[in-house]
Design an enzyme around this catalytic site. Structure first.
Site, short mmCIF file in Angstrom:
data_model
loop_
_atom_site.label_atom_id
_atom_site.label_comp_id
_atom_site.label_asym_id
_atom_site.label_seq_id
_atom_site.Cartn_x
_atom_site.Cartn_y
_atom_site.Cartn_z
CD GLU A 29 -1.38 -2.32 2.08
OE1 GLU A 29 -0.15 -2.56 2.03
OE2 GLU A 29 -2.18 -3.00 2.75
N PRO A 81 11.62 -15.19 -0.98
CG PRO A 81 12.34 -15.86 1.13
CD PRO A 81 12.79 -15.76 -0.29
NE ARG A 82 4.82 -9.14 0.08
CZ ARG A 82 4.64 -8.13 -0.75
NH1 ARG A 82 5.36 -8.05 -1.86
NH2 ARG A 82 3.76 -7.21 -0.50
N GLY A 142 13.67 -5.64 -0.42
CA GLY A 142 13.71 -4.52 -1.36
C GLY A 142 14.58 -4.73 -2.58
CD GLU A 143 19.11 -7.16 -2.67
OE1 GLU A 143 20.10 -6.56 -3.12
OE2 GLU A 143 19.15 -8.31 -2.19
CG ASN A 156 1.97 -4.57 -8.74
OD1 ASN A 156 1.32 -4.81 -9.75
ND2 ASN A 156 2.63 -3.43 -8.56
N PRO A 157 1.43 -7.87 -10.26
CG PRO A 157 -0.27 -8.49 -11.76
CD PRO A 157 -0.04 -7.89 -10.39
CG LEU A 158 0.51 -4.21 -13.57
CD1 LEU A 158 -0.44 -3.07 -13.35
CD2 LEU A 158 0.60 -4.53 -15.05
CD GLU A 159 6.71 -4.39 -7.76
OE1 GLU A 159 7.28 -5.49 -7.54
OE2 GLU A 159 6.52 -3.54 -6.87
#
Length: 434
Positions: A62, A271-272, A311-312, A336-339
């Site tokens: 978010e 991993p997330r 953050g990588e 998010n698939p748009l990255e």
């Protein structure tokens, strides 16, 4: 106020004496910053002069989705100050990394106060925002009630309400109507979300687009990208991005199947939640692997590279030849698939894309993503992309077109939010019945 609203006020007040202990426990676990615990009680205000807009985003996704909106607001209103609150330390850390330099002096970060009436009052009385913007599903009864008592206009943007949440809210329909009625502007992230919000009481809820789709792609250090590319060389790279429990197992089985055809395959598992690194490392252990958090690199002898760092993803979307988008093979709703679409990385999506349904459907329909359901179909799809450069290029072009469609949304939202703000008067509305 509804009975549920009164109950929420009583519960928040009743919990207030024990919440500081809970916050200190979270601080010991690294989930709070000890010297900033006062912010969770609404303290630490340092309001700058001039108009101030408060924006709140709970966590990482978010928060990062807000960046293009922050840029648009700053461009459209040069004198506007932006107070941004988050609920997690991770979100605050990533925001420091991702905020454009031009915004650094105009965005103030604080941790959001917990939903205790007097803490909400302390926060609002200290900061005196001219308007407030909440992102996705941040619906807090005491905070929104405190805004309404002060006559502070509020917006809910990129609003999300899952079918399950909608069913739960039907147990407190009065409270849902009260909270949603406090927002002058409600813009949902899908037509389905807008319909569910309208059914609960946000009669003017609209769908303009997905704000996350307008976010800038995640960055990557050019020197580190060049170093990794040199280490990987011509090896095909399969990335399992932002995975959750269960997805690493599927990715490793897919790795085994793909290597039967591509013996020099490198599989990257990210991993997330990096704190799951030990757990994921145990799954990978039978294979030769290295671990980024320990300084390991993807050398020629490694089959798997565990990226248990934060953050990588921008780095590894640029490195990979194909990527599985996490939270789609297990029922988490999808990230998010748009990255990857913005970074030219062909993507694979599992069946669980409820949180990004319209974007996922648009990508699949345009040929910008392939659907998979298990480790076998994951291996088949990844192998197809890695061995067919024409197919991979067609997928990246189609995905880039879908991503480009959202570029207009931040400006449109910024205009609507600024129109909602009152003229500068230098006075703070008087709360009613605090």
């Amino acid at each position: 106020m509804s009975m549920a609203g009164q109950a929420g006020r009583l519960i928040g007040t009743g919990l207030a004496p024990v919440l500081p202990l809970w916050l200190r426990l979270r601080a010991r676990q690294g989930k709070e910053i000890p010297e900033r615990l006062g912010e969770r009680r609404g303290l630490g205000a340092a309001r700058p002069p001039g108009p101030l807009l408060w924006l709140h985003a709970a966590s990482v996704g978010e928060s990062l989705s807000l960046i293009p909106l922050l840029v648009a607001l700053a461009e459209k209103s040069p004198g506007l100050h932006l107070l941004l609150t988050t609920g997690t330390v991770t979100a605050a850390s990533l925001l420091r990394q991702r905020l454009p330099a031009a915004l650094a002096g105009r965005v103030i970060h604080r941790f959001v106060p917990l939903d205790v009436p007097r803490w909400a009052a302390a926060f609002l009385d200290g900061w005196r925002p001219d308007a407030a913007v909440f992102v996705e599903s941040e619906l807090w009864p005491n905070l929104t009630a405190a805004l309404a008592r002060r006559g502070i206009p509020a917006a809910l943007v990129n609003a999300r309400l899952s079918p399950r949440s909608a069913r739960l809210w039907r147990w407190a329909p009065g409270l849902a109507r009260e909270m949603l009625a406090r927002f002058r502007l409600v813009v949902a992230q899908s037509e389905d979300d807008a319909a569910r919000l309208r059914a609960l009481g946000a009669r003017e809820a609209q769908f303009w687009g997905q704000l996350k789709a307008a976010a800038a792609p995640p960055p990557a250090d050019p020197a580190e990208l060049a170093r990794l590319r040199a280490l990987v060389g011509t090896r095909p790279v399969f990335l399992a991005a932002s995975t959750h429990a269960g997805e690493e197992t599927a990715a490793l089985e897919a790795h085994r199947l793909i290597r039967a055809r591509l013996p020099d395959l490198l599989t990257v598992i990210a991993p997330r939640h990096p704190q799951r690194g030990d757990q994921v490392a145990a799954l990978i252990a039978p294979l030769p692997f290295s671990r980024r958090s320990e300084g390991g690199l993807p050398g020629p002898e490694q089959e798997v590279y565990l990226v248990d760092t934060l953050g990588e993803m921008g780095l590894f979307f640029r490195l990979a030849g194909v990527a599985l988008i996490g939270a789609t093979l297990v029922p988490k709703g999808g990230h998010n698939p748009l990255e990857p679409a913005q970074l030219g990385c062909p993507m694979l999506l599992g069946p669980h894309t409820d949180h990004v349904r319209e974007t996922a459907e648009a990508l699949a329909a345009a040929g910008g993503a392939l659907r998979v359901v298990d480790s076998a179909t994951l291996a088949e799809a990844a192998l197809t992309v890695l061995t067919d450069s024409g197919r991979a290029q067609a997928m990246t072009r189609a995905a880039a077109d879908v991503a480009a469609d959202a570029a207009h949304l931040p400006g449109r939202l910024a205009t609507a939010i600024l129109d909602m703000m009152p003229p500068a008067t230098g006075t703070m509305p008087v709360p009613r019945g605090e």
